[in-house]
Design an enzyme around this catalytic site. Structure first.
Site, PDB file in Angstrom:
ATOM      1  N   HIS A  72       0.832  -1.212   0.000  1.00  0.00           N
ATOM      2  CA  HIS A  72       0.000   0.000   0.000  1.00  0.00           C
ATOM      3  C   HIS A  72       0.862   1.256   0.000  1.00  0.00           C
ATOM      4  CE1 HIS A  72       0.243   1.166   4.365  1.00  0.00           C
ATOM      5  NE2 HIS A  72       0.413  -0.129   4.560  1.00  0.00           N
ATOM      6  N   ASP A 189       5.882   2.659   7.349  1.00  0.00           N
ATOM      7  CA  ASP A 189       4.630   1.970   7.014  1.00  0.00           C
ATOM      8  C   ASP A 189       3.897   2.827   5.987  1.00  0.00           C
ATOM      9  OD1 ASP A 189       2.211   0.656   6.926  1.00  0.00           O
ATOM     10  OD2 ASP A 189       1.682   1.041   9.006  1.00  0.00           O
ATOM     11  N   GLU A 223      -5.267   1.062   2.437  1.00  0.00           N
ATOM     12  CA  GLU A 223      -5.016   0.045   3.448  1.00  0.00           C
ATOM     13  C   GLU A 223      -5.146   0.612   4.851  1.00  0.00           C
ATOM     14  OE1 GLU A 223      -2.793  -2.473   6.279  1.00  0.00           O
ATOM     15  OE2 GLU A 223      -2.426  -0.381   5.735  1.00  0.00           O
ATOM     16  N   GLU A 224      -4.682   1.836   5.074  1.00  0.00           N
ATOM     17  CA  GLU A 224      -4.688   2.418   6.419  1.00  0.00           C
ATOM     18  C   GLU A 224      -6.096   2.699   6.933  1.00  0.00           C
ATOM     19  OE1 GLU A 224      -2.388   2.317   8.351  1.00  0.00           O
ATOM     20  OE2 GLU A 224      -0.472   2.517   7.327  1.00  0.00           O
ATOM     21  N   ASP A 244       4.293  -5.436   4.177  1.00  0.00           N
ATOM     22  CA  ASP A 244       3.945  -4.354   5.089  1.00  0.00           C
ATOM     23  C   ASP A 244       4.992  -4.298   6.202  1.00  0.00           C
ATOM     24  OD1 ASP A 244       2.354  -2.351   6.436  1.00  0.00           O
ATOM     25  OD2 ASP A 244       0.585  -3.254   5.510  1.00  0.00           O
ATOM     26  N   HIS A 324       3.322   3.030  13.525  1.00  0.00           N
ATOM     27  CA  HIS A 324       2.329   4.103  13.584  1.00  0.00           C
ATOM     28  C   HIS A 324       2.765   5.225  14.531  1.00  0.00           C
ATOM     29  CE1 HIS A 324      -1.426   2.075  11.649  1.00  0.00           C
ATOM     30  NE2 HIS A 324      -0.311   1.848  10.964  1.00  0.00           N
TER      31      HIS A 324
END
Length: 393
Positions: A72, A189, A223-224, A244, A324
């Site tokens: 992603h 990410d 995706e997030e 990922d 994150h």
């Protein structure tokens, strides 16, 4: 199969280029243009869905079944949710991330009239003004506000410069690649895995290897926020590899080197046979790896299955500390991921039977050897005897 050399300089340069392009979910057009350009530079054909998900093609000797490798391009971010009377903005997060990691972030705000710079701050941000109260205020998005670096002290001022509810806020990555190989940045990410993916594609295109199956590099945009690879797979795809980040933290096996192969995440276990195929490749070609189980995690691979695709899935991850948050990984992890992707693209279908979307029981796989099916309690029937009798009939 060959273990191909990975161009580390190309990987680093690609990562920094990706990080330089703001791409919170919903604001991804520019990074789509970049990714398609990279594919074109490598001589790889691609097409776009309506919203811009990229479906590319690496031709193999067999077209069905084929495989997809999915990464992603979207990242975390925020959106203006309120124009406040004090000339600042309340925010709503894009993606799932803690407000504690937003505090102090430098950001860009994209309005219909242009970009403004600013900082995300807690409501009480000055120790000289609020003393110890700044340490006791709650951790929540409602406790943050965006200070824009313009002459604005009222809601009217903000509206006059064009700031509106719904404007996107992109967080600066602030990347550093250290001489010892550590990579520190926001948005590793998933731009770390994407950079490794491009490096793997470059290695394959520069080599004389022949792929046994068509391989579809796929780059998703949501995706997030949970949807990801729900509606983008080709009909003939039987294997989906998501790439990922993996959380390196207490209670996890993940390390910031090698490849993390999750056995399970919040969508459930990944495919038994495909996951063990990846482990076998790592062992055979001496790629360091760790198995792990993720407690609070979803991915493009999981999204594909939840959308109803009858595909085998596995997930290959870059070990990343403080996912994150302000993230960190290592070049060893990125290169190991690229090496494994190259080997996977050269490997045969994990189960030849998968060329058929429907078939009988003949040739269907077994997960447990006969010795493990022997009954522990002698009062139970012996399943081996049942299988043997049934096959003869």
């Amino acid at each position: 199969m060959k273990k191909l050399s990975i161009d580390a300089d190309y990987l680093k340069a690609t990562l920094l280029e990706l990080l330089a392009i703001p791409s919170p979910s919903g604001l991804t057009d520019e990074i789509v243009h970049y990714a398609v350009g990279k594919l074109q530079d490598l001589g790889i054909e691609s097409e776009l869905t309506r919203r811009g998900t990229i479906r590319a093609l690496m031709k193999g000797t067999q077209s069905a079944p084929d495989r997809a490798i999915v990464a992603h391009l979207d990242t975390l971010g925020a959106m203006v949710s309120e124009i406040k009377d004090n000339g600042r903005c309340a925010l709503s997060p894009i993606g799932t991330w803690s407000s504690r990691f937003a505090e102090g972030a430098r950001v860009s705000v994209f309005t219909e009239h242009g970009r403004y710079r600013g900082t995300i701050l807690p409501l009480l941000s000055s120790g000289h003004a609020f003393n110890e109260a700044i340490d006791t205020q709650p951790v929540a998005w409602s406790q943050l506000e965006l200070r824009i670096d313009e002459d604005v002290t009222t809601a009217i001022d903000l509206r006059n410069i064009g700031v509106q509810v719904g404007d996107f806020v992109a967080v600066d990555p602030q990347p550093e690649i250290l001489d010892n190989g550590y990579v520190v940045s926001r948005h590793i990410d998933n731009k770390g895995a994407v950079a490794a993916f491009f490096a793997a594609l470059k290695a394959v295109k520069a080599s004389d290897v022949v792929l046994p199956l068509d391989c579809h590099p796929v780059f998703t945009l949501t995706e997030e926020v949970g949807s990801g690879a729900t509606a983008v797979l080709h009909e003939d795809v039987s294997e989906v590899i998501g790439i990922d980040v993996a959380p390196s933290a207490a209670g996890q096996e993940t390390k910031e080197y090698g490849v993390t192969i999750p056995m399970k995440d919040s969508a459930g276990p990944h495919d038994y046979h495909l996951t063990r195929h990846m482990i076998s490749l790592c062992r055979q070609f001496e790629i360091p790896f760790q198995r792990d189980v993720f407690k609070f995690y979803h991915s493009d691979a999981g999204s594909a299955v939840m959308a109803g695709h009858d595909v085998r899935t596995a997930l290959l991850c870059v070990g990343t500390d403080s996912t994150h948050g302000y993230e960190r990984t290592h070049m060893r992890a990125l290169i190991s991921l690229a090496e494994l992707l190259v080997l996977y693209m050269q490997s045969p279908s994990v189960l030849a039977r998968d060329k058929n979307t429907r078939s009988g029981i003949e040739g269907f796989s077994h997960q447990l050897p006969e010795k493990d099916l022997q009954p522990i309690n002698q009062e139970l029937p012996n399943p081996i005897e049942w299988f043997t009798k049934h096959e003869k009939e």
